[in-house]
Scaffold this motif. Structure first.
Motif, PDB file in Angstrom:
ATOM      1  N   LYS A 451     -63.950  -9.478 -64.661  1.00 53.17           N
ATOM      2  CA  LYS A 451     -65.059  -8.677 -64.133  1.00 53.17           C
ATOM      3  C   LYS A 451     -66.158  -9.544 -63.518  1.00 53.17           C
ATOM      4  O   LYS A 451     -66.669  -9.250 -62.418  1.00 53.17           O
ATOM      5  CB  LYS A 451     -65.640  -7.793 -65.245  1.00 53.17           C
ATOM      6  N   LEU A 452     -66.588 -10.599 -64.177  1.00 53.28           N
ATOM      7  CA  LEU A 452     -67.705 -11.412 -63.665  1.00 53.28           C
ATOM      8  C   LEU A 452     -67.308 -12.112 -62.385  1.00 53.28           C
ATOM      9  O   LEU A 452     -68.047 -12.107 -61.395  1.00 53.28           O
ATOM     10  CB  LEU A 452     -68.164 -12.421 -64.725  1.00 53.28           C
ATOM     11  N   SER A 453     -66.109 -12.707 -62.386  1.00 53.80           N
ATOM     12  CA  SER A 453     -65.663 -13.436 -61.204  1.00 53.80           C
ATOM     13  C   SER A 453     -65.464 -12.496 -60.031  1.00 53.80           C
ATOM     14  O   SER A 453     -65.860 -12.780 -58.903  1.00 53.80           O
ATOM     15  CB  SER A 453     -64.357 -14.177 -61.512  1.00 53.80           C
ATOM     16  N   LEU A 454     -64.879 -11.327 -60.312  1.00 55.01           N
ATOM     17  CA  LEU A 454     -64.609 -10.373 -59.245  1.00 55.01           C
ATOM     18  C   LEU A 454     -65.924  -9.829 -58.678  1.00 55.01           C
ATOM     19  O   LEU A 454     -66.069  -9.659 -57.453  1.00 55.01           O
ATOM     20  CB  LEU A 454     -63.743  -9.225 -59.769  1.00 55.01           C
ATOM     21  N   SER A 455     -66.901  -9.607 -59.544  1.00 58.96           N
ATOM     22  CA  SER A 455     -68.193  -9.090 -59.055  1.00 58.96           C
ATOM     23  C   SER A 455     -68.887 -10.127 -58.171  1.00 58.96           C
ATOM     24  O   SER A 455     -69.523  -9.783 -57.172  1.00 58.96           O
ATOM     25  CB  SER A 455     -69.090  -8.696 -60.226  1.00 58.96           C
ATOM     26  N   GLU A 456     -68.756 -11.423 -58.524  1.00 61.05           N
ATOM     27  CA  GLU A 456     -69.335 -12.473 -57.694  1.00 61.05           C
ATOM     28  C   GLU A 456     -68.640 -12.543 -56.340  1.00 61.05           C
ATOM     29  O   GLU A 456     -69.292 -12.743 -55.296  1.00 61.05           O
ATOM     30  CB  GLU A 456     -69.253 -13.817 -58.412  1.00 61.05           C
ATOM     31  N   GLN A 457     -67.312 -12.380 -56.325  1.00 62.17           N
ATOM     32  CA  GLN A 457     -66.568 -12.426 -55.068  1.00 62.17           C
ATOM     33  C   GLN A 457     -67.011 -11.289 -54.143  1.00 62.17           C
ATOM     34  O   GLN A 457     -67.122 -11.471 -52.915  1.00 62.17           O
ATOM     35  CB  GLN A 457     -65.070 -12.339 -55.345  1.00 62.17           C
ATOM     36  N   ARG A 458     -67.187 -10.105 -54.679  1.00 62.26           N
ATOM     37  CA  ARG A 458     -67.606  -8.977 -53.866  1.00 62.26           C
ATOM     38  C   ARG A 458     -69.001  -9.212 -53.272  1.00 62.26           C
ATOM     39  O   ARG A 458     -69.257  -8.895 -52.102  1.00 62.26           O
ATOM     40  CB  ARG A 458     -67.594  -7.704 -54.699  1.00 62.26           C
ATOM     41  N   ALA A 459     -69.958  -9.768 -54.059  1.00 62.10           N
ATOM     42  CA  ALA A 459     -71.286 -10.067 -53.538  1.00 62.10           C
ATOM     43  C   ALA A 459     -71.224 -11.146 -52.463  1.00 62.10           C
ATOM     44  O   ALA A 459     -71.899 -11.068 -51.432  1.00 62.10           O
ATOM     45  CB  ALA A 459     -72.211 -10.514 -54.675  1.00 62.10           C
ATOM     46  N   THR A 460     -70.365 -12.144 -52.686  1.00 64.65           N
ATOM     47  CA  THR A 460     -70.236 -13.223 -51.697  1.00 64.65           C
ATOM     48  C   THR A 460     -69.642 -12.701 -50.397  1.00 64.65           C
ATOM     49  O   THR A 460     -70.041 -13.123 -49.307  1.00 64.65           O
ATOM     50  CB  THR A 460     -69.377 -14.351 -52.269  1.00 64.65           C
ATOM     51  N   ALA A 461     -68.680 -11.762 -50.471  1.00 64.19           N
ATOM     52  CA  ALA A 461     -68.066 -11.220 -49.268  1.00 64.19           C
ATOM     53  C   ALA A 461     -69.104 -10.507 -48.410  1.00 64.19           C
ATOM     54  O   ALA A 461     -69.107 -10.627 -47.172  1.00 64.19           O
ATOM     55  CB  ALA A 461     -66.957 -10.255 -49.657  1.00 64.19           C
ATOM     56  N   VAL A 462     -70.027  -9.774 -49.046  1.00 66.02           N
ATOM     57  CA  VAL A 462     -71.081  -9.093 -48.290  1.00 66.02           C
ATOM     58  C   VAL A 462     -72.002 -10.114 -47.651  1.00 66.02           C
ATOM     59  O   VAL A 462     -72.388 -10.005 -46.477  1.00 66.02           O
ATOM     60  CB  VAL A 462     -71.850  -8.136 -49.195  1.00 66.02           C
ATOM     61  N   ILE A 471     -77.541 -13.235 -39.673  1.00 63.99           N
ATOM     62  CA  ILE A 471     -78.647 -13.228 -40.644  1.00 63.99           C
ATOM     63  C   ILE A 471     -78.694 -14.583 -41.333  1.00 63.99           C
ATOM     64  O   ILE A 471     -77.673 -15.077 -41.831  1.00 63.99           O
ATOM     65  CB  ILE A 471     -78.467 -12.100 -41.677  1.00 63.99           C
ATOM     66  N   ASP A 472     -79.866 -15.180 -41.374  1.00 66.63           N
ATOM     67  CA  ASP A 472     -80.010 -16.518 -41.954  1.00 66.63           C
ATOM     68  C   ASP A 472     -79.689 -16.490 -43.432  1.00 66.63           C
ATOM     69  O   ASP A 472     -80.068 -15.562 -44.162  1.00 66.63           O
ATOM     70  CB  ASP A 472     -81.442 -17.036 -41.745  1.00 66.63           C
ATOM     71  N   GLN A 473     -78.925 -17.527 -43.854  1.00 68.07           N
ATOM     72  CA  GLN A 473     -78.501 -17.623 -45.250  1.00 68.07           C
ATOM     73  C   GLN A 473     -79.693 -17.605 -46.208  1.00 68.07           C
ATOM     74  O   GLN A 473     -79.602 -17.107 -47.328  1.00 68.07           O
ATOM     75  CB  GLN A 473     -77.676 -18.897 -45.439  1.00 68.07           C
ATOM     76  N   SER A 474     -80.861 -18.154 -45.753  1.00 71.03           N
ATOM     77  CA  SER A 474     -82.031 -18.234 -46.648  1.00 71.03           C
ATOM     78  C   SER A 474     -82.620 -16.861 -46.973  1.00 71.03           C
ATOM     79  O   SER A 474     -83.403 -16.727 -47.912  1.00 71.03           O
ATOM     80  CB  SER A 474     -83.119 -19.103 -46.001  1.00 71.03           C
ATOM     81  N   ARG A 475     -82.208 -15.856 -46.203  1.00 74.33           N
ATOM     82  CA  ARG A 475     -82.721 -14.514 -46.450  1.00 74.33           C
ATOM     83  C   ARG A 475     -81.830 -13.731 -47.406  1.00 74.33           C
ATOM     84  O   ARG A 475     -82.081 -12.550 -47.661  1.00 74.33           O
ATOM     85  CB  ARG A 475     -82.861 -13.742 -45.126  1.00 74.33           C
ATOM     86  N   ILE A 476     -80.767 -14.383 -47.922  1.00 76.81           N
ATOM     87  CA  ILE A 476     -79.783 -13.668 -48.729  1.00 76.81           C
ATOM     88  C   ILE A 476     -79.662 -14.333 -50.093  1.00 76.81           C
ATOM     89  O   ILE A 476     -79.612 -15.561 -50.196  1.00 76.81           O
ATOM     90  CB  ILE A 476     -78.413 -13.652 -48.035  1.00 76.81           C
ATOM     91  N   GLN A 477     -79.561 -13.503 -51.127  1.00 69.85           N
ATOM     92  CA  GLN A 477     -79.303 -13.984 -52.485  1.00 69.85           C
ATOM     93  C   GLN A 477     -78.225 -13.095 -53.090  1.00 69.85           C
ATOM     94  O   GLN A 477     -78.297 -11.872 -52.967  1.00 69.85           O
ATOM     95  CB  GLN A 477     -80.574 -13.921 -53.332  1.00 69.85           C
ATOM     96  N   THR A 478     -77.213 -13.745 -53.722  1.00 74.70           N
ATOM     97  CA  THR A 478     -76.093 -12.983 -54.309  1.00 74.70           C
ATOM     98  C   THR A 478     -76.106 -13.122 -55.809  1.00 74.70           C
ATOM     99  O   THR A 478     -76.515 -14.145 -56.362  1.00 74.70           O
ATOM    100  CB  THR A 478     -74.757 -13.482 -53.754  1.00 74.70           C
ATOM    101  N   ARG A 479     -75.622 -12.021 -56.475  1.00 73.46           N
ATOM    102  CA  ARG A 479     -75.519 -12.045 -57.937  1.00 73.46           C
ATOM    103  C   ARG A 479     -74.279 -11.230 -58.350  1.00 73.46           C
ATOM    104  O   ARG A 479     -74.107 -10.089 -57.883  1.00 73.46           O
ATOM    105  CB  ARG A 479     -76.762 -11.435 -58.579  1.00 73.46           C
ATOM    106  N   GLY A 480     -73.396 -11.821 -59.151  1.00 70.82           N
ATOM    107  CA  GLY A 480     -72.268 -11.103 -59.737  1.00 70.82           C
ATOM    108  C   GLY A 480     -72.658 -10.610 -61.107  1.00 70.82           C
ATOM    109  O   GLY A 480     -72.887 -11.422 -62.021  1.00 70.82           O
ATOM    110  N   LEU A 481     -72.722  -9.296 -61.287  1.00 73.47           N
ATOM    111  CA  LEU A 481     -73.248  -8.718 -62.525  1.00 73.47           C
ATOM    112  C   LEU A 481     -72.176  -8.104 -63.405  1.00 73.47           C
ATOM    113  O   LEU A 481     -72.507  -7.450 -64.401  1.00 73.47           O
ATOM    114  CB  LEU A 481     -74.305  -7.673 -62.175  1.00 73.47           C
ATOM    115  N   GLY A 482     -70.891  -8.306 -63.020  1.00 77.77           N
ATOM    116  CA  GLY A 482     -69.814  -7.800 -63.888  1.00 77.77           C
ATOM    117  C   GLY A 482     -69.693  -6.293 -63.798  1.00 77.77           C
ATOM    118  O   GLY A 482     -69.896  -5.687 -62.741  1.00 77.77           O
ATOM    119  N   GLU A 483     -69.292  -5.680 -64.952  1.00 74.62           N
ATOM    120  CA  GLU A 483     -69.032  -4.246 -64.983  1.00 74.62           C
ATOM    121  C   GLU A 483     -70.321  -3.476 -64.725  1.00 74.62           C
ATOM    122  O   GLU A 483     -71.388  -3.785 -65.283  1.00 74.62           O
ATOM    123  CB  GLU A 483     -68.467  -3.857 -66.335  1.00 74.62           C
ATOM    124  N   ALA A 484     -70.222  -2.449 -63.856  1.00 80.23           N
ATOM    125  CA  ALA A 484     -71.375  -1.619 -63.546  1.00 80.23           C
ATOM    126  C   ALA A 484     -71.766  -0.821 -64.779  1.00 80.23           C
ATOM    127  O   ALA A 484     -70.894  -0.302 -65.491  1.00 80.23           O
ATOM    128  CB  ALA A 484     -71.059  -0.686 -62.386  1.00 80.23           C
TER     129      ALA A 484
END
Length: 515
Positions: A451-462, A471-484
């Motif tokens: 769950k944690l790894s998969l949630s991080e992958q989905r955030a990274t894909a977006v 869109i500049d990378q500095s304007r983006i922050q990703t977080r994998g939060l696991g199960e909703a």
């Protein structure tokens, strides 16, 4: 004898001159007692010396003594009632010192009313004048005429010296003469009577006294207060000056002190301060008051305008624009503080052609952009400026509160066509709002593994899709939060819960990311 009178006269003048400068005066409003003793003198019908020579005249008397009770109503005046017991042995003899038949007494007693005037009451040794009247009576049978004349009355005049010895004790040296009527009341002889004893054509007898005594007053004499003042003779308007007074330490109290500044205000005490508000010439009056007198001293004070300081150039500070980032059509308030010599003029240049002429102003921008605003302050001494930077953004960006969420297939992190389409709408918003950043949160459902790894992958894909779209990378922050937290596979025919397999894009100000 003449030498003796010269010595006495010179001594008297020296004593008077030496005492004239003394500040001590006699008490007032007090009772006094005075003892009196001296030489009695007689002049009348049976005077031993018909030629009235001085030397013989003083031989016609003897001793006289008595006392006086009086009231001193001022340092320069008193009134009293006196008793005098006088011996006059020569009145019992004729011109040849032969006793006169029928005269068996040489005593004359008097009651006197005495008004004493001391014009120099402030001198320790002070001359005085005595005026008044006397009532005299002799032993009955003293008269040789018929009817008997055993009493007489008449005016009194005299003078002397009042010498203050101690606070309440004085030595009084005096002499006086009393003129008595009727003529036979003192010596029993009247030239116009039945018996012609002497060729004296005067219708009165005269008794004199020369001597002295001690006077005791029931209240101590007082000493005049004498003051001197000192202070600045020139002051500036608004400047505080200190004024001081000195008084003689032996002045009789209680004392009171007051200042009149000449501008309608007053103060008390020996030392006082005062500030004049307006230029001009003022009379400062100091008053010292005591039981003996009131002493007034004055001085002039010139009050000049204060010097005009050199003009100071303006200095601007605390220049602030609120808000620093505004929307199109939103009012921006500009404020600042200023120091320097007035008058000061102000001018704002708002960077879009607009201007204002006040220290604090407000302005509205009609187009987006970054504007540099200049405030200029000017006076006779110089100029100062401060600048403001105002960002004017599209109001649309202020209203952005959410972005599209994308959903993933079961156990997948790839973006499908629907997800890319939803992200394209997000990209349009981010491009229009350069001050807007995004936080991407990835989730899984309750049945997916890793769950944690998969949630991080989905955030990274977006995030990768945003970056590849510009869109500049500095304007983006990703977080994998696991199960909703709202994942529930039982409500979705499956597999799993499609709504939980998602990536959310949360809009935030770039300052929240430290940009």
């Amino acid at each position: 004898m003449k030498h003796l009178w010269h010595v006495l006269s010179l001594s008297l003048v020296a004593l008077l001159l030496s005492s004239a400068a003394l500040a001590q005066v006699r008490a007032d409003n007090t009772l006094y007692l005075q003892a009196r003793v001296g030489l009695s003198t007689y002049g009348g019908d049976i005077d031993n010396n018909p030629d009235s020579e001085v030397g013989t005249y003083f031989e016609d008397g003897d001793l006289a003594f008595g006392g006086e009770l009086g009231y001193q109503f001022s340092p320069g005046g008193s009134i009293g009632i006196a008793y005098l017991y006088g011996l006059y042995p020569k009145t019992l003899t004729d011109f040849n010192d032969v006793p006169i038949a029928g005269l068996d007494s040489e005593v004359v007693q008097e009651i006197q009313l005495r008004l004493r005037l001391t014009p120099f009451g402030g001198w320790r040794i002070a001359p005085f004048l005595t005026l008044g009247g006397a009532f005299a009576f002799a032993t009955p049978g003293n008269s040789v005429d018929d009817p008997l004349e055993d009493f007489a009355y008449g005016p009194l005049v005299g003078g002397g010296l009042d010498i203050q010895l101690f606070s309440r004790l004085a030595l009084v040296l005096e002499g006086d003469v009393r003129f008595f009527f009727p003529d036979g009341g003192i010596d029993g002889a009247d030239p116009n009577g039945q018996i012609q004893i002497a060729a004296d054509e005067a219708d009165f007898d005269a008794l004199g006294f020369l001597g002295g005594g001690l006077r005791y007053t029931f209240k101590s004499p007082v000493t005049k207060v004498e003051a001197m003042i000192d202070g600045p003779t020139t002051l500036e308007a608004g400047q505080t000056g200190t004024f001081s007074a000195d008084v003689n330490p032996d002045a009789t109290g209680p004392l009171s002190f007051g200042w009149d500044w000449g501008d309608g205000s007053t103060s008390t005490g020996l030392i006082a301060t005062h500030t004049y508000s307006a230029p001009g010439t003022y009379t400062v009056t100091f008053t010292a008051a005591g039981p003996a007198n009131t002493d007034v001293q004055t001085m002039m004070v010139e009050v000049v305008p204060p010097p005009v300081p050199p003009a100071q150039p303006p200095v601007l500070a605390n220049c602030t624009a609120t808000p620093g980032t505004a929307g199109v059509g939103e009012a921006v308030r500009f404020s600042a503080t200023v120091t320097g010599t007035t008058p000061i003029s102000f001018r704002y240049d708002f960077g879009d052609g607009g201007s204002a002429n006040t220290l604090n102003a407000s302005h509205t921008y009609n187009q987006t952009g970054t504007y540099t605003v200049t405030l200029t302050a000017t006076n006779e001494a110089g100029t100062d400026q401060c600048t403001f930077v105002v960002n004017v953004a599209d109001r649309f960006c202020q209203d952005v509160s959410e972005l599209n969420t994308v959903f993933f297939d079961y156990d997948a992190s790839a973006l499908n066509t629907e997800a890319q389409s939803r992200l394209d709408e997000n990209i349009e918003v981010l491009e229009r709002c350069p001050d807007l950043c995004v936080i991407v949160n990835g989730y899984t459902d309750d049945r997916e593994g890793n769950k944690l790894s998969l949630s991080e992958q989905r955030a990274t894909a977006v995030a990768a899709y945003y970056v590849q779209s510009g869109i500049d990378q500095s304007r983006i922050q990703t977080r994998g939060l696991g199960e909703a937290p709202d994942s529930n596979s039982k409500e979705d025919p499956g597999p799993g819960d499609r709504n939980a397999r998602r990536a959310e894009s949360l809009p935030v100000g770039c300052s929240a990311l430290g940009n």
